[in-house]
Design a protein around this motif. Structure first.
Motif, mmCIF file in Angstrom:
data_model
loop_
_atom_site.group_PDB
_atom_site.id
_atom_site.type_symbol
_atom_site.label_atom_id
_atom_site.label_comp_id
_atom_site.label_asym_id
_atom_site.label_seq_id
_atom_site.Cartn_x
_atom_site.Cartn_y
_atom_site.Cartn_z
ATOM 1 N N ARG A 168 0.815 -1.223 0.000
ATOM 2 C CA ARG A 168 0.000 0.000 0.000
ATOM 3 C C ARG A 168 0.841 1.261 0.000
ATOM 4 N NH1 ARG A 168 -3.492 -2.660 3.881
ATOM 5 N NH2 ARG A 168 -2.398 -1.535 5.536
ATOM 6 N N CYS A 169 1.906 1.266 0.782
ATOM 7 C CA CYS A 169 2.687 2.498 0.897
ATOM 8 C C CYS A 169 3.298 2.898 -0.441
ATOM 9 C CB CYS A 169 3.772 2.344 1.962
ATOM 10 S SG CYS A 169 4.953 1.022 1.650
ATOM 11 N N VAL A 170 3.751 1.908 -1.225
ATOM 12 C CA VAL A 170 4.337 2.205 -2.529
ATOM 13 C C VAL A 170 3.271 2.735 -3.487
ATOM 14 C CG1 VAL A 170 5.532 1.241 -4.539
ATOM 15 C CG2 VAL A 170 6.150 0.476 -2.239
ATOM 16 N N LEU A 171 2.149 2.030 -3.562
ATOM 17 C CA LEU A 171 1.092 2.438 -4.487
ATOM 18 C C LEU A 171 0.540 3.813 -4.123
ATOM 19 C CD1 LEU A 171 -0.938 -0.879 -4.967
ATOM 20 C CD2 LEU A 171 1.129 -0.103 -6.134
ATOM 21 N N ALA A 172 0.338 4.043 -2.833
ATOM 22 C CA ALA A 172 -0.277 5.298 -2.398
ATOM 23 C C ALA A 172 0.636 6.492 -2.626
ATOM 24 C CB ALA A 172 -0.654 5.199 -0.918
ATOM 25 N N CYS A 173 1.942 6.323 -2.414
ATOM 26 C CA CYS A 173 2.836 7.469 -2.592
ATOM 27 C C CYS A 173 3.142 7.741 -4.061
ATOM 28 C CB CYS A 173 4.130 7.255 -1.801
ATOM 29 S SG CYS A 173 5.302 6.111 -2.548
ATOM 30 N N ARG A 174 2.913 6.759 -4.923
ATOM 31 C CA ARG A 174 3.241 6.920 -6.341
ATOM 32 C C ARG A 174 2.050 7.293 -7.209
ATOM 33 N NH1 ARG A 174 7.035 7.471 -9.513
ATOM 34 N NH2 ARG A 174 7.020 5.517 -10.692
ATOM 35 N N CYS A 175 0.825 7.038 -6.717
ATOM 36 C CA CYS A 175 -0.335 7.202 -7.595
ATOM 37 C C CYS A 175 -1.551 7.645 -6.781
ATOM 38 C CB CYS A 175 -0.615 5.879 -8.317
ATOM 39 S SG CYS A 175 -2.081 5.909 -9.364
ATOM 40 N N GLN A 176 -2.072 8.816 -7.128
ATOM 41 C CA GLN A 176 -3.220 9.355 -6.423
ATOM 42 C C GLN A 176 -4.440 8.450 -6.562
ATOM 43 O OE1 GLN A 176 -3.194 12.143 -4.496
ATOM 44 N NE2 GLN A 176 -5.297 11.623 -3.907
ATOM 45 N N ALA A 177 -4.607 7.835 -7.730
ATOM 46 C CA ALA A 177 -5.768 6.963 -7.947
ATOM 47 C C ALA A 177 -5.724 5.760 -7.010
ATOM 48 C CB ALA A 177 -5.811 6.502 -9.396
ATOM 49 N N LEU B 248 0.339 -5.672 -14.304
ATOM 50 C CA LEU B 248 1.691 -5.877 -13.788
ATOM 51 C C LEU B 248 2.676 -4.868 -14.370
ATOM 52 C CD1 LEU B 248 1.870 -9.771 -13.686
ATOM 53 C CD2 LEU B 248 2.129 -8.216 -11.735
ATOM 54 N N ALA B 249 2.447 -4.441 -15.606
ATOM 55 C CA ALA B 249 3.301 -3.402 -16.191
ATOM 56 C C ALA B 249 3.128 -2.087 -15.430
ATOM 57 C CB ALA B 249 2.965 -3.209 -17.666
ATOM 58 N N VAL B 250 1.887 -1.763 -15.065
ATOM 59 C CA VAL B 250 1.637 -0.562 -14.268
ATOM 60 C C VAL B 250 2.324 -0.675 -12.912
ATOM 61 C CG1 VAL B 250 -0.137 0.834 -13.133
ATOM 62 C CG2 VAL B 250 -0.550 -0.079 -15.430
ATOM 63 N N ILE B 251 2.181 -1.833 -12.264
ATOM 64 C CA ILE B 251 2.810 -2.041 -10.960
ATOM 65 C C ILE B 251 4.335 -1.931 -11.073
ATOM 66 C CG2 ILE B 251 3.223 -3.740 -9.139
ATOM 67 C CD1 ILE B 251 0.460 -2.495 -9.042
ATOM 68 N N GLU B 252 4.905 -2.524 -12.123
ATOM 69 C CA GLU B 252 6.352 -2.435 -12.333
ATOM 70 C C GLU B 252 6.794 -0.984 -12.420
ATOM 71 O OE1 GLU B 252 9.780 -3.565 -15.678
ATOM 72 O OE2 GLU B 252 7.647 -3.895 -16.107
ATOM 73 N N PHE B 253 6.027 -0.175 -13.149
ATOM 74 C CA PHE B 253 6.389 1.233 -13.271
ATOM 75 C C PHE B 253 6.326 1.941 -11.926
ATOM 76 C CE2 PHE B 253 4.999 5.645 -13.662
ATOM 77 C CZ PHE B 253 6.070 6.174 -14.359
ATOM 78 N N LEU B 254 5.291 1.665 -11.147
ATOM 79 C CA LEU B 254 5.148 2.334 -9.857
ATOM 80 C C LEU B 254 6.307 2.005 -8.920
ATOM 81 C CD1 LEU B 254 1.318 1.941 -9.234
ATOM 82 C CD2 LEU B 254 2.549 3.975 -10.004
ATOM 83 N N TYR B 255 6.819 0.794 -8.991
ATOM 84 C CA TYR B 255 7.917 0.374 -8.113
ATOM 85 C C TYR B 255 9.273 0.829 -8.628
ATOM 86 C CZ TYR B 255 5.140 -2.663 -5.045
ATOM 87 O OH TYR B 255 4.243 -3.149 -4.110
ATOM 88 N N THR B 256 9.463 0.839 -9.941
ATOM 89 C CA THR B 256 10.821 1.012 -10.492
ATOM 90 C C THR B 256 10.993 2.227 -11.389
ATOM 91 O OG1 THR B 256 10.415 -0.300 -12.492
ATOM 92 C CG2 THR B 256 11.022 -1.509 -10.491
ATOM 93 N N ASN B 257 9.882 2.897 -11.716
ATOM 94 C CA ASN B 257 9.913 4.021 -12.654
ATOM 95 C C ASN B 257 10.397 3.607 -14.043
ATOM 96 O OD1 ASN B 257 9.048 6.753 -12.661
ATOM 97 N ND2 ASN B 257 11.161 7.418 -13.010
ATOM 98 N N SER B 258 10.252 2.321 -14.344
ATOM 99 C CA SER B 258 10.547 1.783 -15.671
ATOM 100 C C SER B 258 9.466 0.751 -15.979
ATOM 101 C CB SER B 258 11.934 1.135 -15.710
ATOM 102 O OG SER B 258 12.000 0.041 -14.808
#
Length: 300
Positions: free
Chosen positions: A47-56, A92-102
């Motif tokens: 949650r902390c990663v998703l919440a800090c990277r994406c308002q949605a 999973l591509a979206v999640i990868e971007f949120l974690y790694t910025n790639s």
């Protein structure tokens, strides 16, 4: 006495990214779960990663799963959150971007990842998708890419796709993607002077598109084709071609009678009288006809 010095120093970004990549879809230490696609594949996240990277995602995780009675101030549950309308590979591509910025993309998912990037408000991911699409564009994919570019307001991608279509129009109009264009986008394509195809072939391509759209939308051919047909340059056709066109038109009424009449009038008067000037202008792929010199003063 001088005060203490301070500075922010940057470590190796690649090392940090590699470490975060190990957390992508890793159930260890995960505190939120998504059930994705028709396959109902579980995807694990933090949650902390998703919440800090994406308002949605912040809003989604604050509300909790559908049916949850948790108060807004309580800690949201682990889910699962049901995402049935997205492919697991895309999510999973979206999640990868949120974690790694790639992001790891391929031609099969990139347009859907672009859609998700817009839905989740991820502008940087959207830019990466657009770059990949532009770098890997093909005849088979260009119409679908153009449709997406118009839908999501990606002006730069629109121009790139249109230029691609202009370079290989004859091949593009034979693809399934061409038949799936909306009337608005097709009309935009037909306004181009640089289409590399003859007008007679373009009329036939629009007729095939109209019949497909009519079947899909369950609406009459003249109704679905009204907007694109206005961009067909009928005065460019020779008299014999207009005769054949009229014969075909009796079967499906694709082209309004007044448009055909205007084309005949341009022949009779030897000028584009009563016809918008751009409809008398040959395109890049227009085969020369004898009467063209009467329609366009720049044509010799």
């Amino acid at each position: 006495m001088a005060g203490p010095c301070s500075a922010r120093l940057q470590g190796e970004a690649a090392t940090f990214t590699a470490a975060l990549r190990t957390l992508v879809n890793n159930p260890q230490f995960s505190d939120v779960t998504f059930v994705v696609g028709q396959e109902q594949q579980k995807v694990f996240a933090h949650r902390c990663v998703l919440a800090c990277r994406c308002q949605a995602f912040r809003g989604m995780l604050s509300q909790g799963p559908v049916g949850s009675e948790d108060s807004p101030n309580s800690i949201p549950s682990q889910g699962p959150f049901i995402l049935g309308n997205v492919q697991p590979e895309v999510f999973l591509a979206v999640i990868e971007f949120l974690y790694t910025n790639s992001v790891t993309l391929n031609s099969h998912i990139v347009l859907e990842v672009l859609t998700s990037s817009v839905e989740y408000g991820l502008q940087d991911l959207c830019k990466l998708c657009v770059k990949f699409i532009k770098d890997t564009l093909t005849v088979e994919q260009v119409c679908e890419a153009l449709q997406a570019a118009v839908t999501y307001g990606q002006a730069d991608l629109q121009q790139h796709c249109l230029a691609f279509i202009e370079g290989c129009t004859a091949a593009v109009v034979r693809t399934p993607g061409f038949h799936e264009l909306s009337d608005v986008v097709l009309a935009r394509v037909l306004r181009s002077d640089r289409l590399a195809v003859d007008e007679l072939d373009l009329v036939q391509a629009v007729r095939e598109w109209a019949h497909v759209s009519s079947a899909v939308l369950e609406r009459p051919v003249p109704e679905v084709a009204a907007l694109p047909v206005r961009e067909l340059r009928l005065p460019l056709l020779a008299p014999s071609e207009l005769v054949t066109l009229e014969s075909h038109n009796q079967r499906d009424l694709l082209i309004p009678a007044e448009s055909i009449a205007a084309a005949w009038r341009s022949h009779a008067l030897r000028k584009g009288s009563g016809v918008p000037s751009h409809l008398c202008r040959p395109r890049r792929g227009t085969r020369p006809r004898d009467h063209h010199r009467h329609l366009d003063p720049h044509t010799k």
